[in-house]
Design a protein around this motif. Structure first.
Motif, short mmCIF file in Angstrom:
data_model
loop_
_atom_site.label_atom_id
_atom_site.label_comp_id
_atom_site.label_asym_id
_atom_site.label_seq_id
_atom_site.Cartn_x
_atom_site.Cartn_y
_atom_site.Cartn_z
N ASP A 190 0.81 -1.22 0.00
CA ASP A 190 0.00 0.00 0.00
C ASP A 190 0.84 1.27 0.00
O ASP A 190 1.75 1.44 0.82
CB ASP A 190 -0.93 0.03 1.23
CG ASP A 190 -2.11 -0.92 1.08
OD1 ASP A 190 -2.64 -1.02 -0.04
OD2 ASP A 190 -2.49 -1.54 2.07
N GLU A 191 0.52 2.14 -0.95
CA GLU A 191 1.12 3.46 -1.08
C GLU A 191 2.63 3.45 -1.22
O GLU A 191 3.30 4.45 -0.95
CB GLU A 191 0.66 4.37 0.06
CG GLU A 191 -0.85 4.57 0.04
CD GLU A 191 -1.34 5.54 1.10
OE1 GLU A 191 -0.56 6.41 1.53
OE2 GLU A 191 -2.51 5.42 1.48
N ILE A 192 3.19 2.32 -1.64
CA ILE A 192 4.62 2.22 -1.92
C ILE A 192 4.78 2.12 -3.42
O ILE A 192 4.27 1.19 -4.06
CB ILE A 192 5.26 0.99 -1.23
CG1 ILE A 192 5.13 1.13 0.29
CG2 ILE A 192 6.71 0.85 -1.65
CD1 ILE A 192 5.56 -0.10 1.05
N ASP A 193 5.44 3.08 -4.00
CA ASP A 193 5.67 3.10 -5.44
C ASP A 193 6.70 2.01 -5.76
O ASP A 193 7.86 2.13 -5.39
CB ASP A 193 6.18 4.47 -5.85
CG ASP A 193 6.18 4.69 -7.35
OD1 ASP A 193 5.62 3.85 -8.09
OD2 ASP A 193 6.73 5.71 -7.79
N ALA A 199 8.20 -2.72 -17.78
CA ALA A 199 8.23 -2.40 -16.35
C ALA A 199 6.96 -1.63 -16.04
O ALA A 199 6.60 -0.69 -16.76
CB ALA A 199 9.45 -1.55 -16.03
N PHE A 200 6.27 -2.04 -14.98
CA PHE A 200 5.02 -1.40 -14.56
C PHE A 200 5.26 -0.69 -13.24
O PHE A 200 5.61 -1.33 -12.25
CB PHE A 200 3.91 -2.45 -14.42
CG PHE A 200 3.51 -3.07 -15.73
CD1 PHE A 200 2.42 -2.58 -16.44
CD2 PHE A 200 4.23 -4.13 -16.26
CE1 PHE A 200 2.06 -3.14 -17.66
CE2 PHE A 200 3.87 -4.70 -17.47
CZ PHE A 200 2.79 -4.20 -18.17
N VAL A 201 5.07 0.64 -13.23
CA VAL A 201 5.29 1.46 -12.05
C VAL A 201 3.93 1.69 -11.39
O VAL A 201 3.04 2.29 -11.99
CB VAL A 201 5.95 2.80 -12.44
CG1 VAL A 201 6.21 3.64 -11.20
CG2 VAL A 201 7.24 2.54 -13.22
N THR A 202 3.77 1.21 -10.16
CA THR A 202 2.45 1.19 -9.53
C THR A 202 1.99 2.52 -8.95
O THR A 202 0.79 2.67 -8.69
CB THR A 202 2.42 0.18 -8.37
OG1 THR A 202 3.23 0.65 -7.30
CG2 THR A 202 2.84 -1.20 -8.82
N ALA A 203 2.88 3.45 -8.69
CA ALA A 203 2.54 4.70 -8.01
C ALA A 203 1.88 4.43 -6.66
O ALA A 203 1.21 5.27 -6.10
CB ALA A 203 1.64 5.59 -8.87
#
Length: 153
Positions: free
Chosen positions: A6-9, A23-27
């Motif tokens: 949670d809430e960790i990019d 590469a998928f950056v979750t934000a």
């Protein structure tokens, strides 16, 4: 790591029908296939560091304007297609619930060219599409609901 960060990019990787890697950056809010979190050969918290150690092999095309695009460009220069979770910057009524391609390599890397742990991670998250042709990826369209982790809202 088990469960959604949670809430960790963080970044996870996947491969397309031709074996190219994204590469998928979750934000801190994007959906993540369960395989990238549980029983992953390379834990999700180690993906970004492993990607940083790859050599630059490509020029990068920035597709979306960002105030600080350096990280996206650096990933694309390693031969990766780069997708970001833009909903983190939107109000809920404007959510797309899709990753958006923000950078693309001119010389994409095949997963067979990656170091063994990254290769195994990318191979474990297989999409039936071509990253070169898809500007948006909705994870839910490629995995069953029980195969996806999303943040608790």
């Amino acid at each position: 790591m088990i469960g959604y960060p949670d809430e960790i990019d963080c970044i996870w990787v996947g491969s397309d029908s031709n074996g190219f890697v994204a590469a998928f950056v979750t934000a801190g809010f994007g959906c993540i296939p369960w395989g990238a979190l549980k029983d992953a050969v390379l834990p999700i918290e180690n993906i970004e560091l492993s990607l940083a150690e790859l050599p630059s092999i490509s020029d990068a095309n920035l597709l979306i304007s960002y105030p600080r695009p350096d990280d996206f460009i650096a990933l694309a220069q390693k031969g990766l297609f780069v997708y970001d979770w833009p909903d983190v910057h939107r109000v809920e009524r404007d959510y797309t619930r899709k990753y958006e391609k923000v950078a693309a390599p001119t010389n994409p890397v095949l997963m067979q060219k990656l170091p063994p742990l990254l290769r195994a991670s990318a191979a474990g998250i297989k999409f039936n599409l071509l990253f070169s042709q898809e500007n948006f990826v909705r994870v839910e369209d490629h995995f069953q609901p029980w195969e996806i982790e999303a943040p608790s809202l």
